[in-house]
Scaffold this active site. Structure first.
Site: not given
Length: 641
Positions: A304-306
């Protein structure tokens, strides 16, 4: 053409019934001619399709049935020829009707598109065709109307049902300044909308196009089965001839030919893929083809990217600390420079300054340094705003270091403001964790995902804070876009099947390098184009649904393949031991085709039982990563010293 096919099917059925009545009343001569007529009527379209396939050097299932029907007529088995032709034609008719049901998602999407709209022209309401609307037109939307365009509300408010776009089951309140989408419905209220996207450019039209393309695209397993059928069909013809020569029984050989048809096998995969993609489309999950479904089903690691993925991507200024002078002066200087940037953190700083009614200056000679920040001239001063990397070589007090570290530990992003080589202070910015993020991560783990990994350009303290709240297994901080690609590739090299979820331009390389790229629907055009799956509603519960749906679809594909192969194997054993005749064999064969379709149809209404409801969970205040702009932030103390 469909009407003609159905007429032919029912005419042959009536003839077959008439033949049975002729047999029951003792009119044997009439029975023979009626059955021959039934064989010809039902067999003609089958033979036509077989000939068309042969023109392209393709041996189709229609060819096997045509040979069987003609052979049965030649040896005088009129009942067999009529029954086999009718059952095959009737099975194809039912198959088509059933397949149409799996495409209901597309039909529902298309039917929800309005054909007429109300425009405001010179103060008057004018009804026009939707095709006549252009960008910038003012569209009037009343209670119960479907929106014909994408645009922003300039007047009015109301509750909009956005399920077709976002998958949200509950209408959401929209008012002046909010974006609305074509294909959604105004449940109550009144809106004036300025059109920003019309026709094929609307989000709704693009979703329809994506789903149509995806349902028409062939999955790898389907491509294999197509190649298998192309080889299998001529082999069956040869095997039937050999079988007939060995047994000296023409009827048995023809029965072998009919029984061995791979009809259910050929349709086993596409019907499940179409149903699965349709299920996802109705819930805001857009698969870009069967290949994406199969690959997502194999995923065991989610990355996941934030910014804008795990968080809402709408950060807000939470603090201004000035070392000399007023906070307003520091904020005015920072916001003046940040006007040149489109980064979410920059927008947060500018918005905060505007909310305080501060007068901003136009920046000059602006330069953005990836991983550091932004610099330029503001009122003759050389100003830099960014991460701790922008402070390299400067003398920084211990108190400033510890204050910044404390802010980061609580999940905030710290951006320093420097003018003419002097540190003037810093601003802190925080974002909100997406509602239901923690529940979605837990659902992914329950669904068979072994690892959930967070990759961010933010500092380690903020990344740790986010990971702990969301229940993420591991995190890697202060990463540049190319570092994210390296981490994804490392996971793949370790043997993991990786899905990367992101929304920004800087996520596109990692999305492309992962086994499956998944984009948040509100992300950049580049990330959406690069991705294999799009979460149109920007909700992480859709990610859990997509993962479960992919695995369920592949399981049904496997079940269908077992049904198809198992039926053929059992029937062939029956033929070899002379326990199954041609008519019964064809009946069971067509029943297996329908069984495969009906099994796949279960997907159209399927819902995962253990995925949390939409929008559940409380939002948590978190920092936004300063990826690709305000700082791929390092540990403050070690970086400065």
């Amino acid at each position: 053409m469909k009407l003609q096919k159905s007429h032919v099917t029912w005419i042959s059925g009536v003839l077959l019934l008439a033949g049975f009545l002729a047999w029951a009343t003792g009119f044997s001569v009439a029975q023979a001619w009626i059955l021959i007529a039934a064989s010809v009527v039902a067999g003609a379209p089958i033979a036509y399709r077989a000939l068309m396939a042969l023109r392209y050097r393709t041996f189709s299932i229609d060819l096997l049935v045509t040979i069987a029907v003609i052979g049965a007529l030649i040896i005088g088995e009129y009942v067999e020829s009529a029954v086999v032709a009718f059952l095959f034609l009737f099975g194809a008719y039912l198959e088509q009707r059933s397949l149409e049901r799996t495409r209901t998602s597309i039909r529902e999407l298309v039917e929800a598109t309005p054909s007429r709209a109300l425009l405001l022209q010179d103060g008057n309401e004018v009804e026009v065709d939707v095709d006549e609307i252009t960008e910038g037109d003012i569209v009037l939307v009343k209670t119960g109307d479907s929106l014909p365009v994408d645009g922003s509300i300039i007047e009015g408010e109301g509750h909009v049902q956005q399920a077709a776009i976002t998958g949200e089951p509950v209408p959401v309140r929209r008012s002046v300044g909010d974006e609305v989408f074509a294909g959604t419905t105004l449940e109550n209220g009144y809106l004036k909308v300025r059109a920003s996207k019309v026709g094929d450019d609307t989000t709704y039209a693009q979703i329809i196009e994506l789903v149509e393309d995806a349902q028409d695209a062939k999955a790898p397993r389907q491509q294999f089965l197509d190649r298998f059928a192309a080889v299998y069909t001529p082999l069956i013809i040869v095997a039937a001839v050999v079988f007939g020569l060995v047994t000296q029984n023409v009827e048995l050989a023809l029965t072998f030919l009919v029984i061995a048809c791979p009809g259910a096998l050929v349709i086993a995969t596409p019907v499940a893929i179409v149903a699965g993609i349709g299920n996802g489309a109705k819930r805001g999950v857009i698969f870009k083809g069967g290949d994406a479904v199969e690959r997502l089903a194999k995923v065991d690691t989610i990355v996941l990217d934030k910014t804008g993925t795990l968080t809402q991507g709408a950060p807000q200024l939470t603090g201004v600390t000035s070392l000399s002078g007023s906070e307003d002066n520091l904020l005015r200087l920072a916001a003046s420079l940040e006007q040149a940037s489109e980064h979410p953190l920059a927008r947060a700083i500018v918005a905060a300054a505007q909310s305080r009614n501060l007068t901003l200056s136009d920046p000059e000679q602006v330069e953005i340094t990836r991983g550091v920040g932004i610099s330029g001239l503001v009122n003759g001063k050389t100003v830099t705003i960014g991460s701790s990397r922008s402070l390299d070589g400067m003398s920084v007090s211990d108190s400033l270091i510890w204050e910044a570290a404390a802010a980061e530990s609580s999940g905030a992003t710290v951006s320093y403001v420097v003018a003419d080589g002097q540190i003037l202070g810093y601003v802190t910015i925080a974002d909100q964790l997406r509602a239901g993020a923690k529940e979605a991560i837990a659902s992914l783990h329950r669904g068979g995902i072994d690892r959930v990994v967070l990759l961010t350009g933010d500092n380690p303290r903020a990344a740790s804070h986010v990971a702990n709240i969301a229940g993420i297994d591991e995190f890697h901080a202060q990463l540049l876009p190319e570092d994210k690609v390296d981490h994804v590739q490392l996971l793949i090299d370790e043997g993991a099947n990786v899905a990367m979820v992101g929304d920004g331009l800087n996520d596109a390389p990692a999305l492309a390098s992962a086994d499956v790229g998944i984009a948040m629907g509100a992300g950049t055009d580049v990330s959406v184009e690069t991705a294999d799956v799009v979460l149109a509603g920007n909700r992480l519960d859709q990610l859990a649904h997509a993962q479960r749906l992919a695995r369920k679809t592949v399981r049904l594909m496997t079940q269908n393949t077992v049904i198809a192969l198992g039926t053929v194997a059992l029937l062939l054993l029956g033929v070899v031991f002379e326990r199954v005749g041609m008519s019964i064999g064809m009946l069971v064969h067509e029943a297996s085709v329908l069984a495969v379709i009906l099994n796949a149809l279960r997907l159209t209404r399927w819902e995962p039982k253990d995925v949390e409801g939409f929008g559940s969970g409380d939002a948590e205040s978190l920092s936004d990563a300063s990826e690709a702009h305000l700082g791929e932030v390092t540990d403050v103390e070690s970086a400065v010293r």
